[in-house]
Write an enzyme that holds these catalytic residues in place. Sequence first.
Site, PDB file in Angstrom:
ATOM      1  N   SER A 148       0.854  -1.189   0.000  1.00  0.00           N
ATOM      2  CA  SER A 148       0.000   0.000   0.000  1.00  0.00           C
ATOM      3  C   SER A 148       0.887   1.235   0.000  1.00  0.00           C
ATOM      4  CB  SER A 148      -0.888   0.014   1.251  1.00  0.00           C
ATOM      5  OG  SER A 148      -1.491   1.283   1.444  1.00  0.00           O
ATOM      6  N   TYR A 161      -1.047  -0.589  10.406  1.00  0.00           N
ATOM      7  CA  TYR A 161      -1.225  -0.940   8.993  1.00  0.00           C
ATOM      8  C   TYR A 161      -0.048  -0.421   8.173  1.00  0.00           C
ATOM      9  CZ  TYR A 161      -3.465  -1.219   4.375  1.00  0.00           C
ATOM     10  OH  TYR A 161      -3.761  -1.503   3.057  1.00  0.00           O
TER      11      TYR A 161
END
Length: 264
Positions: A148, A161
């Site tokens: 990501s 995350y």
Amino acid sequence: METDKRWSLAGKTALVTGGTRGIGRAVVEELAKFGAKVHTCSRNQEELNACLNDWKANGLVVSGSVCDASVRDQREKLIQEASSAFSGKLNILINNVGTNVRKPTVEYSSEEYAKIMSTNLESAFHLSQIAHPLLKASGVGSIVFISSVAGLVHLSSGSIYGATKGALNQLTRNLACEWASDNIRTNCVAPWYIKTSLVETLLEKKEFVEAVVSRTPLGRVGEPEEVSSLVAFLCLPASSYITGQVISVDGGFTVNGFSYAMKP
């Protein structure tokens, strides 16, 4: 190499984690359409069966099994099933599965930390580790991590995350060098906001979408197929000299600095 072979995965085998939704499903379908035999997994048997039936109806060669990738013994069972399905050889491993809990750093519980880490990072590391013999046995192996842009720049999506995705980016580089002698390439794809179930609640908020689009030069949110196309390319013979790369699929987000239109 003949041109058609450079752009074909005929005869190749692939394992895609979390392949029944979003980016994972798009990757399964992309690889299968290029000719690969694909095995995927899902935590939900009913959802998996529905996808398998749909793929079969569309002529795609895909098998599947139930697996919670955050659980170690289930990961080991998944690799055993892939090994049996593909006669001990695996050409492609796509570490796609991921999860998130959005909250301020000081509010995370130890259980939430462990869940995000085990799902996003530990699963990818462990699956790559135990799939290594199969990838090496195939003679031509390719690993792709789904990371990501949160692993490249700060996002308000959560510090844990972001940490898992940053770790995947570096794991990509390490394995690319360590396993090159085994003819295993390792690359990573880092998407920005893509229309998937992981962020569907956020994308229902008009103000949030407007904020995302305002920072994205291409002026829109991405589609799963715009990620899966790059993933497939990184698995094709045509990309045989590409390894150790982290490639953003973000509409230009990560290169967008400050801009201001000066009035005459």
